[in-house]
Design a protein around this motif. Structure first.
Motif, PDB file in Angstrom:
ATOM      1  N   UNK A 122       7.100 -34.425 -74.002  1.00  0.00           N
ATOM      2  CA  UNK A 122       8.433 -34.950 -74.322  1.00  0.00           C
ATOM      3  C   UNK A 122       9.461 -34.408 -73.334  1.00  0.00           C
ATOM      4  N   UNK A 123       9.415 -33.104 -73.052  1.00  0.00           N
ATOM      5  CA  UNK A 123      10.366 -32.510 -72.111  1.00  0.00           C
ATOM      6  C   UNK A 123      10.324 -33.229 -70.764  1.00  0.00           C
ATOM      7  N   UNK A 124       9.137 -33.480 -70.272  1.00  0.00           N
ATOM      8  CA  UNK A 124       8.995 -34.169 -68.995  1.00  0.00           C
ATOM      9  C   UNK A 124       9.476 -35.613 -69.084  1.00  0.00           C
ATOM     10  N   UNK A 125       9.056 -36.292 -70.141  1.00  0.00           N
ATOM     11  CA  UNK A 125       9.386 -37.712 -70.287  1.00  0.00           C
ATOM     12  C   UNK A 125      10.890 -37.940 -70.404  1.00  0.00           C
ATOM     13  N   UNK A 126      11.564 -37.127 -71.201  1.00  0.00           N
ATOM     14  CA  UNK A 126      13.007 -37.346 -71.362  1.00  0.00           C
ATOM     15  C   UNK A 126      13.751 -37.033 -70.071  1.00  0.00           C
ATOM     16  N   UNK A 127      13.277 -36.039 -69.317  1.00  0.00           N
ATOM     17  CA  UNK A 127      13.907 -35.740 -68.029  1.00  0.00           C
ATOM     18  C   UNK A 127      13.651 -36.878 -67.040  1.00  0.00           C
ATOM     19  N   UNK A 128      12.445 -37.417 -67.054  1.00  0.00           N
ATOM     20  CA  UNK A 128      12.121 -38.536 -66.164  1.00  0.00           C
ATOM     21  C   UNK A 128      13.004 -39.745 -66.475  1.00  0.00           C
ATOM     22  N   UNK A 129      13.222 -40.030 -67.760  1.00  0.00           N
ATOM     23  CA  UNK A 129      14.082 -41.151 -68.125  1.00  0.00           C
ATOM     24  C   UNK A 129      15.523 -40.907 -67.682  1.00  0.00           C
TER      25      UNK A 129
ATOM     26  N   UNK B 273       6.841 -34.142 -62.130  1.00  0.00           N
ATOM     27  CA  UNK B 273       5.992 -33.109 -61.520  1.00  0.00           C
ATOM     28  C   UNK B 273       6.694 -31.749 -61.464  1.00  0.00           C
ATOM     29  N   UNK B 274       8.012 -31.768 -61.318  1.00  0.00           N
ATOM     30  CA  UNK B 274       8.749 -30.517 -61.172  1.00  0.00           C
ATOM     31  C   UNK B 274       9.222 -29.911 -62.476  1.00  0.00           C
ATOM     32  N   UNK B 275       9.167 -30.685 -63.552  1.00  0.00           N
ATOM     33  CA  UNK B 275       9.589 -30.157 -64.852  1.00  0.00           C
ATOM     34  C   UNK B 275       8.602 -29.096 -65.304  1.00  0.00           C
ATOM     35  N   UNK B 276       9.141 -27.986 -65.773  1.00  0.00           N
ATOM     36  CA  UNK B 276       8.274 -26.874 -66.164  1.00  0.00           C
ATOM     37  C   UNK B 276       8.979 -26.046 -67.218  1.00  0.00           C
ATOM     38  N   UNK B 277       8.223 -25.537 -68.141  1.00  0.00           N
ATOM     39  CA  UNK B 277       8.750 -24.687 -69.198  1.00  0.00           C
ATOM     40  C   UNK B 277       7.821 -23.482 -69.313  1.00  0.00           C
ATOM     41  N   UNK B 278       8.344 -22.294 -69.102  1.00  0.00           N
ATOM     42  CA  UNK B 278       7.495 -21.098 -69.142  1.00  0.00           C
ATOM     43  C   UNK B 278       6.829 -20.929 -70.494  1.00  0.00           C
TER      44      UNK B 278
ATOM     45  N   UNK C 151      16.254 -25.147 -74.631  1.00  0.00           N
ATOM     46  CA  UNK C 151      16.654 -24.375 -73.461  1.00  0.00           C
ATOM     47  C   UNK C 151      17.274 -25.308 -72.436  1.00  0.00           C
ATOM     48  N   UNK C 152      18.125 -24.748 -71.612  1.00  0.00           N
ATOM     49  CA  UNK C 152      18.628 -25.469 -70.447  1.00  0.00           C
ATOM     50  C   UNK C 152      18.273 -24.647 -69.228  1.00  0.00           C
ATOM     51  N   UNK C 153      18.195 -25.322 -68.096  1.00  0.00           N
ATOM     52  CA  UNK C 153      17.878 -24.631 -66.846  1.00  0.00           C
ATOM     53  C   UNK C 153      18.890 -25.055 -65.790  1.00  0.00           C
ATOM     54  N   UNK C 154      18.708 -24.552 -64.615  1.00  0.00           N
ATOM     55  CA  UNK C 154      19.570 -24.910 -63.495  1.00  0.00           C
ATOM     56  C   UNK C 154      19.048 -26.147 -62.762  1.00  0.00           C
TER      57      UNK C 154
ATOM     58  N   UNK D 167      12.600 -27.995 -57.669  1.00  0.00           N
ATOM     59  CA  UNK D 167      12.832 -28.206 -59.098  1.00  0.00           C
ATOM     60  C   UNK D 167      12.082 -27.185 -59.939  1.00  0.00           C
ATOM     61  N   UNK D 168      10.841 -26.881 -59.563  1.00  0.00           N
ATOM     62  CA  UNK D 168      10.086 -25.849 -60.282  1.00  0.00           C
ATOM     63  C   UNK D 168      10.817 -24.510 -60.250  1.00  0.00           C
ATOM     64  N   UNK D 169      11.374 -24.168 -59.085  1.00  0.00           N
ATOM     65  CA  UNK D 169      12.131 -22.919 -58.980  1.00  0.00           C
ATOM     66  C   UNK D 169      13.328 -22.907 -59.903  1.00  0.00           C
ATOM     67  N   UNK D 170      14.040 -24.014 -59.992  1.00  0.00           N
ATOM     68  CA  UNK D 170      15.203 -24.098 -60.876  1.00  0.00           C
ATOM     69  C   UNK D 170      14.793 -24.020 -62.339  1.00  0.00           C
ATOM     70  N   UNK D 171      13.626 -24.542 -62.660  1.00  0.00           N
ATOM     71  CA  UNK D 171      13.141 -24.526 -64.045  1.00  0.00           C
ATOM     72  C   UNK D 171      12.733 -23.127 -64.507  1.00  0.00           C
ATOM     73  N   UNK D 172      12.553 -22.221 -63.579  1.00  0.00           N
ATOM     74  CA  UNK D 172      12.134 -20.866 -63.949  1.00  0.00           C
ATOM     75  C   UNK D 172      13.295 -19.991 -64.423  1.00  0.00           C
ATOM     76  N   UNK D 173      14.494 -20.571 -64.544  1.00  0.00           N
ATOM     77  CA  UNK D 173      15.669 -19.818 -64.977  1.00  0.00           C
ATOM     78  C   UNK D 173      16.225 -20.388 -66.286  1.00  0.00           C
ATOM     79  N   UNK D 174      15.441 -20.390 -67.378  1.00  0.00           N
ATOM     80  CA  UNK D 174      15.915 -21.011 -68.613  1.00  0.00           C
ATOM     81  C   UNK D 174      16.944 -20.153 -69.357  1.00  0.00           C
TER      82      UNK D 174
END
Length: 161
Positions: free
Chosen positions: A104-111, A85-90, A57-60, A42-49
């Protein structure tokens, strides 16, 4: 800005309460190598915003978070933990967004992931359940982000979506 911050903290609190409830029900976490696999993927996918404007932003990450929701549909708390844990924003590393925005980014993705996992579990798995789970994930994710952009920028909801 204050309304957006308040909304962000509301979503963080909601996620915290949901996780507390799910963890109180009892959770069997996967082995550490398995957990790390999903988090690092997930971290790897988040590195492509891709920037959408309005500081969004959206990621893969969608296919990965959906796979997590499917894999851990019987334990939404595990799916939510991996998403958090895998949510990440450069932009976090560059100090371009405040802590409340990152949370917020992490929380909304977790929900969104937890909702998808829960729906897949309730519908008994299989292709139709996964399709409905994917729709729920997308609606929860896009809906929460659109509401947040609306609060932050004052953009009409139809534009924020």
């Amino acid at each position: 800005m204050e309304r957006a911050r308040g909304f962000a903290w509301l979503i963080v609190a909601t996620t915290t309460v949901a996780m507390g409830y799910l963890l109180a029900e009892g959770v069997r976490m996967p082995p550490l190598p398995e957990l790390l696999f999903w988090v690092l993927l997930l971290l790897g996918a988040e590195l492509l915003p891709v920037s959408l404007g309005f500081q969004t932003q959206v990621t893969m990450s969608f296919p990965i978070t959906l796979a997590v929701a499917i894999t851990y549909s019987s334990q939404p708390a595990v799916a939510m933990t991996i998403a958090g844990l895998g949510a990440f924003d450069v932009r976090e590393l560059r100090h371009e967004i405040p802590v409340w925005h990152a949370l917020f980014n992490r929380a909304q993705l977790m929900l969104a992931v937890g909702a998808a996992a829960g729906v897949i579990m309730l519908l008994g798995g299989g292709a139709p359940a996964v399709a409905v789970g994917a729709i729920v994930h997308s609606l929860a994710n896009l809906g929460l982000v659109a509401l947040w952009v609306h609060q932050l920028r004052g953009a009409p909801l139809e534009v924020a979506v």
